[in-house]
Motif scaffolding. Structure first.
Motif, PDB file in Angstrom:
ATOM      1  N   LEU A   1     -29.507   7.326  23.901  1.00 28.82           N
ATOM      2  CA  LEU A   1     -28.477   6.448  23.004  1.00 28.82           C
ATOM      3  C   LEU A   1     -28.586   6.520  21.694  1.00 28.82           C
ATOM      4  O   LEU A   1     -27.750   6.586  20.928  1.00 28.82           O
ATOM      5  N   LYS A   2     -29.919   6.078  21.263  1.00 25.91           N
ATOM      6  CA  LYS A   2     -30.209   6.287  19.886  1.00 25.91           C
ATOM      7  C   LYS A   2     -29.622   7.672  19.234  1.00 25.91           C
ATOM      8  O   LYS A   2     -29.490   7.776  18.030  1.00 25.91           O
ATOM      9  N   ARG A   3     -30.420   8.817  19.915  1.00 25.87           N
ATOM     10  CA  ARG A   3     -29.954  10.158  19.349  1.00 25.87           C
ATOM     11  C   ARG A   3     -28.685  10.439  19.054  1.00 25.87           C
ATOM     12  O   ARG A   3     -28.001  10.952  18.066  1.00 25.87           O
ATOM     13  N   LYS A   4     -27.808  10.028  20.201  1.00 24.80           N
ATOM     14  CA  LYS A   4     -26.332  10.061  20.118  1.00 24.80           C
ATOM     15  C   LYS A   4     -25.751   9.238  18.988  1.00 24.80           C
ATOM     16  O   LYS A   4     -24.666   9.718  18.531  1.00 24.80           O
ATOM     17  N   SER A   5     -26.097   8.067  18.780  1.00 21.77           N
ATOM     18  CA  SER A   5     -25.545   7.106  17.761  1.00 21.77           C
ATOM     19  C   SER A   5     -25.888   7.635  16.481  1.00 21.77           C
ATOM     20  O   SER A   5     -24.966   7.418  15.670  1.00 21.77           O
ATOM     21  N   GLU A   6     -26.850   8.425  16.231  1.00 20.29           N
ATOM     22  CA  GLU A   6     -27.043   9.054  14.944  1.00 20.29           C
ATOM     23  C   GLU A   6     -26.322  10.116  14.623  1.00 20.29           C
ATOM     24  O   GLU A   6     -26.103  10.251  13.424  1.00 20.29           O
ATOM     25  N   GLU A   7     -25.895  10.828  15.772  1.00 18.79           N
ATOM     26  CA  GLU A   7     -25.077  11.923  15.302  1.00 18.79           C
ATOM     27  C   GLU A   7     -23.330  11.414  15.180  1.00 18.79           C
ATOM     28  O   GLU A   7     -22.721  11.884  14.356  1.00 18.79           O
ATOM     29  N   VAL A   8     -23.170  10.380  15.831  1.00 17.29           N
ATOM     30  CA  VAL A   8     -22.023   9.814  15.874  1.00 17.29           C
ATOM     31  C   VAL A   8     -21.602   9.143  14.378  1.00 17.29           C
ATOM     32  O   VAL A   8     -20.596   9.195  13.743  1.00 17.29           O
ATOM     33  N   LEU A   9     -22.724   8.633  14.020  1.00 16.54           N
ATOM     34  CA  LEU A   9     -22.746   7.492  12.817  1.00 16.54           C
ATOM     35  C   LEU A   9     -21.975   8.378  11.545  1.00 16.54           C
ATOM     36  O   LEU A   9     -21.277   7.779  10.831  1.00 16.54           O
ATOM     37  N   PHE A  10     -22.507   9.531  11.283  1.00 17.15           N
ATOM     38  CA  PHE A  10     -22.002  10.444  10.095  1.00 17.15           C
ATOM     39  C   PHE A  10     -20.382  10.574  10.297  1.00 17.15           C
ATOM     40  O   PHE A  10     -19.608  10.345   9.370  1.00 17.15           O
ATOM     41  N   TYR A  11     -20.114  10.840  11.428  1.00 14.54           N
ATOM     42  CA  TYR A  11     -18.859  11.064  11.646  1.00 14.54           C
ATOM     43  C   TYR A  11     -17.766   9.962  11.582  1.00 14.54           C
ATOM     44  O   TYR A  11     -16.575   9.949  11.125  1.00 14.54           O
ATOM     45  N   LEU A  12     -18.364   8.814  11.879  1.00 13.76           N
ATOM     46  CA  LEU A  12     -17.654   7.529  11.720  1.00 13.76           C
ATOM     47  C   LEU A  12     -17.120   7.073  10.234  1.00 13.76           C
ATOM     48  O   LEU A  12     -16.161   6.787   9.931  1.00 13.76           O
ATOM     49  N   ASN A  13     -17.956   7.419   9.576  1.00 14.49           N
ATOM     50  CA  ASN A  13     -17.847   7.265   7.973  1.00 14.49           C
ATOM     51  C   ASN A  13     -17.399   5.809   7.913  1.00 14.49           C
ATOM     52  O   ASN A  13     -16.546   5.390   6.728  1.00 14.49           O
ATOM     53  N   GLY A  14     -18.101   4.793   8.555  1.00  9.80           N
ATOM     54  CA  GLY A  14     -17.955   3.508   8.251  1.00  9.80           C
ATOM     55  C   GLY A  14     -16.631   2.876   9.111  1.00  9.80           C
ATOM     56  O   GLY A  14     -16.241   1.685   8.837  1.00  9.80           O
ATOM     57  N   ARG A  15     -15.794   3.778   9.913  1.00 10.24           N
ATOM     58  CA  ARG A  15     -14.741   3.324  10.530  1.00 10.24           C
ATOM     59  C   ARG A  15     -15.168   2.284  11.551  1.00 10.24           C
ATOM     60  O   ARG A  15     -16.175   2.310  12.194  1.00 10.24           O
TER      61      ARG A  15
END
Length: 264
Positions: free
Chosen positions: A38-52
């Motif tokens: 969960l933590k690893r995937k969240s770190e990958e997704v966080l960049f792409y979200l760009n705060g959305r």
């Protein structure tokens, strides 16, 4: 604005802690693995979200608040429940009471106001009410972020609701000698009415598909973490598939992908 002031107060008050101390010894190892994934995937997704912002949609009882809290925790976002914000905005303790003393239309008007205000913010995970999808204007607000549909089989929803009761769910709170049958019947009608609306979500998380991948014959065997991990995967897939190389966000995504390729 009064609502934004409430949000500011709630922001620091609501936090979900993922605690292994509540887990049995037999499931401890799997839970640690889940938490790491969960933590690893969240770190990958966080960049792409760009705060959305992320908006979870789905039928009542689908676990939106539980999953939203997990996502908010691992992403470093703030969690909000739109129903709770409506209750605070109108000064009533429950959605059921709002329906009883005013009307569903009154509730929906305030729900739209809440989503409008939330849509002006960033880095939020919002658990929406089951009927939030029925108003097109709400989609206008949610499309400023990313929407995720938690698609839960109706029989599983009916079992959950029959176990906890319907007092807090005004659209289901009807006397019946068989709570499961009554809940299933009403949920089926609502699902037929809202099915196309839920399908507007950017990503769909099917609990049946997750259960099938894990070899379970019952979605009740899935953990909230299982569902949160799948939600992150779906979000990542959506963002990477729909991003273009034009503009600052697209440039950042392409640059990130190039760096990863070189690292391999």
């Amino acid at each position: 604005m009064a609502l934004l002031g409430q949000i500011g107060k709630l922001d620091g008050a609501i936090s979900m802690k993922l605690s292994l101390s509540l887990l049995g010894h037999d499931s401890l190892h799997n839970s640690v693995d889940e938490a790491l994934l969960l933590k690893r995937k969240s770190e990958e997704v966080l960049f792409y979200l760009n705060g959305r912002c992320i908006y979870l949609v789905g039928m009542m009882g689908s676990g939106k608040s539980t999953v939203a809290k997990i996502l908010a925790e691992v992403l470093g976002y703030s969690f909000f429940d739109s129903d709770k914000l409506v209750e605070q905005a109108v000064g009533m303790p429950s959605v059921a009471q709002i329906f009883k003393e005013h009307s569903e239309a009154f509730f929906r008007d305030n729900e739209s106001s809440v989503l409008r205000d939330l849509s002006s913010m960033r880095r939020l995970v919002v658990a929406t009410g089951g009927g939030a999808v029925v108003r097109p204007v709400n989609w206008k607000y949610m499309k400023k972020g990313l929407s995720v549909w938690l698609d839960v089989p109706l029989d599983a929803l009916a079992r959950r609701i029959a176990q906890v009761g319907t007092a807090s769910r005004p659209l289901l709170d009807q006397p019946s000698s068989d709570p499961y049958t009554a809940a299933f019947s009403k949920l089926s009608m609502l699902a037929e009415q809202r099915g196309d609306a839920y399908a507007n979500a950017d990503a769909r998380v099917s609990l049946e598909e997750i259960a099938d991948k894990q070899g379970h014959d019952d979605v009740s065997k899935l953990t909230p973490t299982d569902i949160a991990i799948e939600a992150l995967l779906k979000i990542e897939n959506f963002v990477t598939e729909h991003s273009t190389s034009s503009g600052p966000v697209g440039d950042l995504i392409v640059d990130s992908q190039n760096r990863r390729t070189k690292a391999l």
